[in-house]
Design a protein around this motif. Sequence first.
Motif, short mmCIF file in Angstrom:
data_model
loop_
_atom_site.label_atom_id
_atom_site.label_comp_id
_atom_site.label_asym_id
_atom_site.label_seq_id
_atom_site.Cartn_x
_atom_site.Cartn_y
_atom_site.Cartn_z
N ILE A 83 26.45 28.98 6.33
CA ILE A 83 27.70 28.94 6.67
C ILE A 83 28.55 28.10 5.82
N ASP A 84 29.93 28.60 5.78
CA ASP A 84 30.97 27.68 5.09
C ASP A 84 31.36 26.51 6.01
N ASP A 85 31.04 25.35 5.27
CA ASP A 85 31.36 23.97 5.98
C ASP A 85 32.31 23.33 5.56
N GLU A 86 33.18 23.70 4.90
CA GLU A 86 34.33 23.02 4.23
C GLU A 86 34.99 22.00 5.22
N ILE A 87 35.53 22.85 6.36
CA ILE A 87 36.13 21.91 7.49
C ILE A 87 35.14 20.49 7.74
N LEU A 88 33.81 21.01 8.10
CA LEU A 88 33.02 19.93 8.53
C LEU A 88 33.03 18.73 7.37
N THR A 89 33.31 18.91 6.16
CA THR A 89 33.28 17.87 4.98
C THR A 89 34.30 16.87 5.47
N LYS A 90 35.33 17.29 6.00
CA LYS A 90 36.57 16.49 6.39
C LYS A 90 36.18 15.35 7.60
N ALA A 91 35.29 15.61 8.12
CA ALA A 91 34.88 14.63 9.21
C ALA A 91 34.71 13.28 8.58
N LYS A 92 34.17 13.19 7.37
CA LYS A 92 33.88 11.91 6.69
C LYS A 92 35.32 10.92 6.53
N ASP A 100 46.96 9.04 13.18
CA ASP A 100 47.29 10.33 14.13
C ASP A 100 46.58 11.53 13.28
N LYS A 101 46.67 11.58 12.18
CA LYS A 101 46.06 12.86 11.26
C LYS A 101 44.70 12.83 11.63
N ALA A 102 44.06 11.85 11.57
CA ALA A 102 42.59 11.76 11.59
C ALA A 102 42.11 12.27 13.19
N MET A 103 43.01 11.99 14.19
CA MET A 103 42.76 12.43 15.74
C MET A 103 42.91 14.04 15.61
N ARG A 104 44.06 14.49 14.80
CA ARG A 104 44.09 15.91 14.87
C ARG A 104 42.82 16.56 14.10
N ILE A 105 42.72 16.02 12.96
CA ILE A 105 41.52 16.59 12.22
C ILE A 105 40.13 16.67 13.11
N ARG A 106 40.16 15.63 14.14
CA ARG A 106 39.23 15.47 14.81
C ARG A 106 39.02 16.89 15.85
#
Lengths: 479, 396, 93
Positions: free
Chosen positions: B226-235, B305-311
């Motif tokens: 699957i495309d996991d582009e969004i998941l890479t942003k968890a880091k 705040d951004k990181a909480m939204r990305i979460r």
Amino acid sequence: MKKYETVIGLEVHIELATKSKIFCSCSAEFGGEQNDHVCPACCGMPGMLPVTNKRVVDLGMTAGMMLNCEINRTTTFDKKNYYYPDLPCSYQTTQWFAPICVNGKVRIQTSKGEKDIRIKQIHMEEDAGKLVHDDWTDTSLVDYNRTSVPLIEIVSQPDFSSAEEVVAYLERLRSLLRFAKVSQCRMEQGSMRCDVNLSIREEGETKLGVRTEMKNMNSISAITRAIEYEVARHIDALENGTEELVQETRRWDDVKGKSYAMRSKETAGDYRYFPDPNVMPIVIDDEWFDSIKASLPEFPEVKKARFIDELGLSEYDADLITQSRAFCDCFEAAYKECGEAKEVANWLISDCMNMLNKKGSTMDQLKVDGTALGKLIKLVMESKVTRGNAKKILLVMDEETIDPEKYATENNFIVSNDTANIEKVIKEIVAADPKSVADYKGGKEKALMALFGKCMKTLKGNCDPQVLRKILLEEIDKA
Amino acid sequence: MKLYLTKSDCAMTNAVALDDMFLTKAMPTTAGSKMLDGYMSLFDAEVVTKLTEAGYEIAGKANVGEMAVDLLGETSYEGAVTDDNGTLLSASAEIAKEAKAVLCFDVNGAPRRAAAVSDLVFVKPTYGTVSRFGTVSSACSGETVGVMAKTVADAKAVLTAIAGHDDKDGTSLSDAQCEKILTTEKAVKKVAVAKSITASADDSVKADIEVAKKILSDNGVEVAEIDDEILTKAKAAWNILMSAELCNNVSRFDGVKYGYRSENYTTIEELYTNSRTEAFGELLKTMIIYGSDVLSTDNYMSFYDKAMRIRRVIAEKFAEIFTEYDAVMLPASSKKAFTKADTDANMYLAFDENLYTAPATITGLPAVVGGGVQLIGKAFSDSALMDAVKTIKEGK
Amino acid sequence: MERETLMLLEKFDQLSLTEEQRDAFLKFYDKQLEEKKALDAVDTENVERMVHVMPIMTVVREDEAKKIYSREDLQKGAPATSEGYWQVPRLVE
């Protein structure tokens, strides 16, 4: 000189009347030996997790409702970061993003009439510990008993223009919150503290002037003097250029009558607030909200009017009783029991007040159970217990829970109807004191009182005074 | 170099060790930090009580990196543990080879990495199903108590003993919810391989994924990329949240109440600064400062705040994936071995390795490492993930 | 990040880095800024922030006071105490 106006906003901290602290189960009671009400959580040790005390939310909501606020049905806790030894975790858990109450208002009465003071918000938070300075060793000593004691902070809009308004507001807050049993609001114990934000501007100017903050003021008179001093200092600076006003925190020295710039306690003022990951949002459902709403007391002035109009109390009596929730509760329960409003008011205002004064207690510390007081009053009215003995029983009632009639019986306080015995006692006393009898017959009223007293004393007070008087007079006649 | 702080017989069949983030009355708890050298807790972590009640022996403690936020424990004030070739060893993993299991505190993926490089099993259960009461908190919103063991069966047995509601932890779920992680409600039948994250790993790691794919297919499990582009942003998002929460949690370590106090001070500021500067390691200091920067008024909105939204974006992405798949497969680390030279050259390696571990950390989802792969599933699917990892291990 | 900014942060966090550590931090920070760009690329305008991963609410306890720990035990590991107080250098208001 130009015309200036004063703009004041207040932050009032009030310690809530809970048994335990806000996030741990240590006692929240005032005082105690140093570091006696502490646990690993409130001395900053690792491993403990916060669990919110429900009563804190109850009281936060109650305060909001008493001050006409909107209640945030979802309210959250945040962390505020700074280093200071009285803050054991180096952060304070408070409410920054979604405080429990917003947009309230409090009506005050001053010599200039009525005015509404707007409340910006009320938030719940934990108190800090206390520092003691030790001159011998030149160290500071830390006591964490007060750490995490629950507080609400009531933040007003900058709506005050004089010390008189500030005082009227603080007294109104104190009265309402004591009434709702939110807090004892004892300024001398620090359970009500006040930060004063003050600035001065030319009349007509819309921009606010340079603001200074005076922290932790804890008496009404100190607040008044501090405001007057600061206003004069600001005006002097603006008029005469005596100093340059800067935004700062100042400490009021009430002995010297001066304010001083404080060394900044909290670095740089950037507190790095962020939501507390360990404390889940508090959601106030209708059931919870309604139960608090239903528990609110009548406002003191509503009660007072009712006591006067419906129960026939005098303005003076009603005013005095409605100074204290404990007195009101006692009054209403006692009235319900005995149906004699005026009589209950007398007992409260003379006997209970005297008793509290002797103990050095406040009105809110009255422990007498209202229903029991009503029963006691009935006993007196039915001449079963003399008023003198009833006063003795009242003292006991403020210490422990007793049934007055049972107590009176057990302690031989019930008025005796044994007239034979009364006659016997009177006869003996009259016979033994012919001088007093003669004096009375010669017109000295006082002599009768002496004989009456002796009889009463011998009978230990357990005698209807009317009966005693009647028989005594008969026996004197015979003598 | 110390593997154990205290040690009894790990060979006992019921011996469970703890990494040094768990507070114990009987042994010191240091969290790998000079700050807590010799620190004695007045109470036991809830999991320690639960283990004891279930009849397990507490074998002792495993050395851990300072506040459990490093790569493999190399930042412990006791020093890094390596073999003769300079390969970094995780103390927990070394002990797990002897004991029935080791409880580890997963803050920054270190135990998952350790299990991956040591060919062990690590179960990071669904957030809130194991009490965090009595752990030295690092990053509260994602940190989770997990179990490292040689086999899935051992890990599950110990997890059974420690899962459950705890009134003393406000983030603890109900007993009914906690119990769900122990039974397989729906077996893993469809697995999504995180494409770009897997592609970024070493060949040897990718080879493990290929082997696992084959074993799963052979066992009737459907596998797709699957495309996991969004998941890479968890880091990057977790690095922000973790640093900030860490900064806040370790601010209580100030030399006033307990722990290390510098001898070199006259004012309170010197007491604070010198105690913390002398006691904390450089990685921790870096994270503290980064953490306070992302919380500062100027940066709060754009970082924290951004990181909480990305979460939430990531959590929603997982939810979407799980409407079709039962698990996401990805490596737990980029390499099968790290050396002391690697962390000497880049002490922030754990931040990079978060590419593999942060997706499950930031969302609180269960992750099971074993057989050279990591499986992430929806909340409470822990048991199904364990079954699938067992299948992979057995197929190897 | 400017070196002065870093030094202010150190002050806030009660830490003191060596010049070498500052260099390392600034490099680290640049890298984090670079990586954060990946986050900026996601439109989160209408996304609600997620503080807690589990949607549980209203975890409260009843108002009951308990005493479990003695002052002596709590101060056993204290660097300095005096008469039951924790002791620190004199604070000036």
